[in-house]
Design an enzyme around this catalytic site. Structure first.
Site, short mmCIF file in Angstrom:
data_model
loop_
_atom_site.label_atom_id
_atom_site.label_comp_id
_atom_site.label_asym_id
_atom_site.label_seq_id
_atom_site.Cartn_x
_atom_site.Cartn_y
_atom_site.Cartn_z
N HIS A 1 0.80 -1.16 0.03
CA HIS A 1 0.20 0.10 -0.10
C HIS A 1 0.77 1.35 -0.01
CE1 HIS A 1 -3.91 2.13 1.66
NE2 HIS A 1 -2.87 2.89 1.76
N HIS B 1 1.77 5.01 -0.86
CA HIS B 1 1.32 6.43 -1.08
C HIS B 1 2.52 7.23 -2.05
CE1 HIS B 1 -2.17 7.43 1.59
NE2 HIS B 1 -1.79 6.08 1.92
N CYS C 1 -3.79 11.18 4.33
CA CYS C 1 -3.75 10.99 5.80
C CYS C 1 -3.83 12.18 6.42
CB CYS C 1 -2.74 9.86 6.34
SG CYS C 1 -2.77 9.50 7.94
N ASN D 1 -3.01 7.35 -2.10
CA ASN D 1 -2.29 6.14 -2.48
C ASN D 1 -2.26 6.16 -3.99
OD1 ASN D 1 -1.75 3.59 -2.36
ND2 ASN D 1 -3.74 2.73 -1.65
#
Length: 269
Positions: A176, A178, A209, A218
């Site tokens: 995952h 970013h 975030c 992301n």
């Protein structure tokens, strides 16, 4: 539209406190509408974040078949993001996992800040291994490794994954990334070369975030799909339909400028 494009797993909401994350306050209403509009099979492809038993109960009441808990490899980020230590967070997750499993609901785990923290800087791979292992022991079928602030590089990604894969099978891990520093696709390539086949992404690069200042969204789904197709890998995703879905999303957000380079190149939007 995303389902029609061929995506098989979509995280559609989060049952977190609206006080801390107001953007997610209407998640129940979103799922209620989706349940009416989608087939049972389509609805069962949706998941939700459930950081505690209250969130899980909300998901269960809606018939959601997959949920996720999210911890961190950084003590400081854990305090900022979910208001508790790493140890406390894991203690909170155990009853959530137990109840989900009792109800036949799959549960996924997230670990934030695996390659760096906005408060602590570099993170030891041992910390990531410890939290990931605990989540798997609790019953998570998979753990997604989050580079929350996007500071990872192919070098640091290779070091982390090599360390984890000594103890955890590749089919239990997802990545995952970013794209804050533009490294996400390169890092994903490293993960693929290490045998990891699950990649989290967001349409048009949405996200960020609230507890990681400056972090971008992301990695864009369009960019990942374009790269994978260029490598000859089959995803089952129709890129044209994916672009249509992303364009619709950006329009609904006030003609937001996409963070997907592929979308910008192919549509000019």
């Amino acid at each position: 539209m995303l389902l029609s494009a061929g995506l098989k797993s979509i995280e559609a909401g989060s049952f977190v406190s609206s006080k801390w994350v107001p953007q997610m306050k209407n998640s129940r209403e979103v799922f209620e509408v989706l349940k009416k509009k989608l087939t049972v099979s389509q609805f069962n492809s949706l998941s939700a974040l459930t950081p505690n038993k209250t969130g899980l109960e909300a998901a269960l009441s809606l018939g959601i078949k997959e949920v996720a808990v999210f911890g961190a490899a950084s003590e400081s980020f854990s305090q900022k993001n979910i208001n508790c230590t790493i140890k406390e967070s894991l203690s909170r997750f155990q009853p959530v996992c137990d109840e989900a499993i009792r109800n036949g609901v799959r549960i996924r785990g997230y670990v934030s800040c695996v390659l760096g923290c906005p408060y602590e800087g570099s993170i030891s791979p041992d910390k990531v291994l410890d939290v990931s292992s605990r989540l798997l022991e609790m019953g998570c079928y998979e753990v997604s490794l989050g580079d929350t602030i996007g500071v990872g590089t192919p070098g640091s990604t290779e070091v982390l994954l090599s360390h984890l894969l000594k103890k955890i099978p590749a089919d239990k891990l997802a990545v995952h990334f970013h794209n804050t520093y533009g490294q996400a696709l390169a890092n994903i390539l490293v993960a693929l070369q290490q045998g990891i086949a699950v990649v989290d992404s967001s349409a048009s690069g949405l996200g960020g975030c609230p507890y990681a200042k400056g972090a971008s969204g992301n990695v864009a789904t369009e960019d990942v799909v374009y790269m994978l197709h260029g490598m000859g890998l089959q995803t089952g995703i129709d890129l044209r339909k994916l672009l249509e879905a992303s364009s619709y999303i950006d329009q609904q957000l006030g003609n937001r400028r996409s963070l997907s380079n592929v979308k910008l190149a192919m549509t000019g939007l």
